[in-house]
Scaffold this motif. Structure first.
Motif, PDB file in Angstrom:
ATOM      1  N   ALA A 201       0.909  -1.195  -0.013  1.00 39.76           N
ATOM      2  CA  ALA A 201      -0.158   0.034   0.079  1.00 39.76           C
ATOM      3  C   ALA A 201       0.880   1.376  -0.121  1.00 39.76           C
ATOM      4  O   ALA A 201       0.652   2.243  -0.631  1.00 39.76           O
ATOM      5  CB  ALA A 201      -0.999  -0.057   1.248  1.00 39.76           C
ATOM      6  N   ASP A 202       2.191   1.196   0.666  1.00 41.74           N
ATOM      7  CA  ASP A 202       3.083   2.333   0.770  1.00 41.74           C
ATOM      8  C   ASP A 202       3.480   2.616  -0.596  1.00 41.74           C
ATOM      9  O   ASP A 202       3.572   3.729  -0.850  1.00 41.74           O
ATOM     10  CB  ASP A 202       4.022   2.027   1.738  1.00 41.74           C
ATOM     11  N   ARG A 204       2.178   1.847  -3.298  1.00 42.45           N
ATOM     12  CA  ARG A 204       1.107   2.323  -4.269  1.00 42.45           C
ATOM     13  C   ARG A 204       1.254   3.906  -3.986  1.00 42.45           C
ATOM     14  O   ARG A 204       0.762   4.747  -4.841  1.00 42.45           O
ATOM     15  CB  ARG A 204      -0.161   1.591  -4.347  1.00 42.45           C
ATOM     16  N   MET A 205       0.883   4.375  -2.697  1.00 44.74           N
ATOM     17  CA  MET A 205       0.967   5.685  -2.424  1.00 44.74           C
ATOM     18  C   MET A 205       2.065   6.521  -3.005  1.00 44.74           C
ATOM     19  O   MET A 205       1.955   7.556  -3.703  1.00 44.74           O
ATOM     20  CB  MET A 205       0.868   5.666  -0.725  1.00 44.74           C
ATOM     21  N   LEU A 232      -4.918  10.851  -0.181  1.00 45.69           N
ATOM     22  CA  LEU A 232      -3.800   9.944  -0.424  1.00 45.69           C
ATOM     23  C   LEU A 232      -2.890   9.922   0.876  1.00 45.69           C
ATOM     24  O   LEU A 232      -2.506   8.610   0.932  1.00 45.69           O
ATOM     25  CB  LEU A 232      -2.901  10.917  -1.519  1.00 45.69           C
ATOM     26  N   GLN A 234      -3.761   9.340   3.717  1.00 42.90           N
ATOM     27  CA  GLN A 234      -4.621   8.148   4.559  1.00 42.90           C
ATOM     28  C   GLN A 234      -4.198   6.872   3.844  1.00 42.90           C
ATOM     29  O   GLN A 234      -4.353   5.690   4.741  1.00 42.90           O
ATOM     30  CB  GLN A 234      -6.122   8.472   4.412  1.00 42.90           C
ATOM     31  N   THR A 235      -3.724   6.806   2.571  1.00 47.62           N
ATOM     32  CA  THR A 235      -3.531   5.160   2.127  1.00 47.62           C
ATOM     33  C   THR A 235      -2.098   4.883   2.756  1.00 47.62           C
ATOM     34  O   THR A 235      -1.723   3.466   2.171  1.00 47.62           O
ATOM     35  CB  THR A 235      -3.678   5.119   0.676  1.00 47.62           C
ATOM     36  N   GLY A 236      -1.497   5.625   2.933  1.00 49.25           N
ATOM     37  CA  GLY A 236      -0.058   5.287   3.392  1.00 49.25           C
ATOM     38  C   GLY A 236       0.501   5.273   4.856  1.00 49.25           C
ATOM     39  O   GLY A 236      -0.424   6.043   5.573  1.00 49.25           O
TER      40      GLY A 236
END
Ligand code: 5GP
Ligand code: MN
Length: 317
Positions: A201-202, A204-205, A232, A234-236
Motif C-alpha cells: 500500500a505504501d 502504491r501511495m 492520499l 490516508q492510504t500510506g
C-alpha cells in the motif's frame, strides 16, 4: 562547548525528570527521548518520556528500545526538571508547550536545530551536531553514562536518520557510529526497521504521489512540489509519507523540493529540502523552522493557498 557542563549539572541535580520530544516525532526525537530516559534511570533518577500529541506516532519508531513506554500526554507529571530534546521551538512540544513555557526556569533544552533561539533556563544548542542524539552522546560522556545496548540503539536511530544514512555530516558522525556499534548493535536490522521496511500500500501511495510532481518557478527559484492530499496521505503509513520528500531533494534543474502533506483536512505539513539554498529561512518566515538543508512549517488553507504562500516567500527571498 555550548553549555554542555551546565546541562550536565542540571540533570545531575534533578530527582524526577520529564523528557519531551517534538510532535510528529521522527527517529531523532524518539531516539533522543529514549536515550535520555535510559541515561537518567542509570543515574537512579525517575524519568518519563512524553510526546505532546494525542495521535500515535509512526509504528516503526516502536522498534527503538523504550519507545513503547513513551507516553502521549497533554499535561506534565509532577517532576522537578523538564528536558526537551530535538524541539526546535517551544510550539514543537505540542500540547505540552504551555506547561513548559510556564516552567521555563525548570527546563533544559537540548537540540541541534539552527532556528532554535532557546526557551529554557539551560539551552544546550549545538548547531554543528548532525542529530540531537550526537549532542546527547557528548553530554552523556560528561555525565559518565555507560552506553549500554538500549541507549546505544536509541542514539544510533537518530544518528542514522538525521544524517540521511550517513550521506552528510562530519567525520565525528562516523566516529560516534563506530562507538555505538561497538556495543554490538545490529545496524542492518535497525536500518530495515527505520528505513527500508514498507508495505505494498505504501508503494502504491508513493507511486501516486511521485506521478503528481510539478515544477514551479518563483523568482530565481525552481521548486519541485509534491502535493499529498488527505485522501492520499490516508492510504500510506506515516514513515512512507514522511519519506516522500527524499525524492525531491535535488532534482535536476530545481533549487529546492517541497512536499505538502494534508494530515488533517485543511492542515498542511510542509517539508522543504535543498542542497543549494537555506530552506530554514523560508520555513521560519512561514511560521516553522528547521535546518539549512531541511526545514518545515504548517499551513492552514487549500493546496493552492499553501502553494501561493510558499512561492510568494520564495519570490521575496
Ligand atoms: P520534516 O520536513 O522532516 O518534517 O522537518 C525537517 C526539519 O524541519 C526537522 O528538523 C523539523 O524539526 C523541522 N520542522 C518541520 N516542521 C516544523 C515546524 O512546523 N516548526 C519548526 N520549528 N520546525 C519544523
Ligand atoms: Mn533532529
Amino acid at each position: 562547548m555550548p553549555y554542555y557542563e551546565q546541562a550536565a549539572d542540571a540533570l545531575a541535580a534533578a530527582t524526577s525528570v520529564a523528557v519531551i520530544g517534538h510532535v510528529r516525532p521522527d527517529a531523532d526525537a524518539i531516539g533522543s527521548v529514549c536515550a535520555t530516559v535510559g541515561a537518567l534511570r542509570q543515574l537512579g533518577k525517575e524519568a518519563v518520556g512524553l510526546i505532546g500529541q494525542a495521535d500515535p506516532f509512526a509504528a516503526n519508531l516502536l522498534t527503538i528500545p523504550g519507545a513503547e513506554e513513551v507516553q502521549l500526554a497533554d499535561h506534565l507529571p509532577d517532576v522537578d526538571l523538564i528536558v526537551t530534546v530535538d524541539c526546535g521551538s517551544i510550539d514543537r512540544a505540542g500540547t505540552l508547550a504551555g506547561a513548559i513555557a510556564a516552567r521555563a526556569e525548570d527546563t533544559v533544552v537540548i537540540d541541534h536545530h539552527s532556528s532554535n533561539s532557546g526557551f529554557g533556563r539551560v539551552n544546550l544548542l549545538d548547531f554543528d551536531a548532525e542529530s540531537t542524539t550526537i549532542v546527547l552522546g557528548r553530554l552523556f560522556e560528561i555525565m559518565g553514562i555507560t552506553l549500554d545496548p538500549p541507549i546505544a540503539h536509541a542514539l544510533y536511530a537518530g544518528l542514522l536518520t538525521d544524517t540521511g544514512s550517513f550521506r552528510w555530516g562530519s567525520p565525528a558522525m562516523h566516529t560516534f557510529a563506530a562507538e555505538l556499534m561497538s556495543t554490538g548493535l545490529d545496524v542492518r536490522g535497525i536500518a530495515v526497521d527505520l528505513l527500508d521496511s514498507g508495505s505494498v500500500a505504501d508503494l502504491r501511495m508513493i507511486g501516486r504521489a511521485l506521478a503528481s510532481v510539478e515544477v514551479h518557478e518563483a523568482g530565481e527559484h525552481r521548486v519541485a512540489l509534491i502535493i499529498a492530499d488527505h485522501a492520499l496521505v490516508q492510504t500510506g503509513s506515516l514513515p512512507a509519507v514522511e519519506g516522500l520528500v527524499d525524492f525531491v531533494r535535488s532534482l535536476d534543474g530545481t533549487t529546492l523540493g517541497a512536499v505538502f502533506k494534508e494530515t488533517v483536512p485543511g492542515v498542511w505539513h510542509v517539508s522543504l529540502r535543498s542542497n543549494d539554498i537555506d530552506v530554514s529561512r523560508i520555513a521560519v518566515a512561514l511560521g516553522g523552522g528547521g535546518h539549512v538543508p531541511a526545514a518545515g512549517f504548517t499551513f492552514r488553507g487549500t493546496a493552492a493557498e499553501t502553494t501561493e504562500a510558499l512561492l510568494g516567500e520564495l519570490r521575496r527571498q
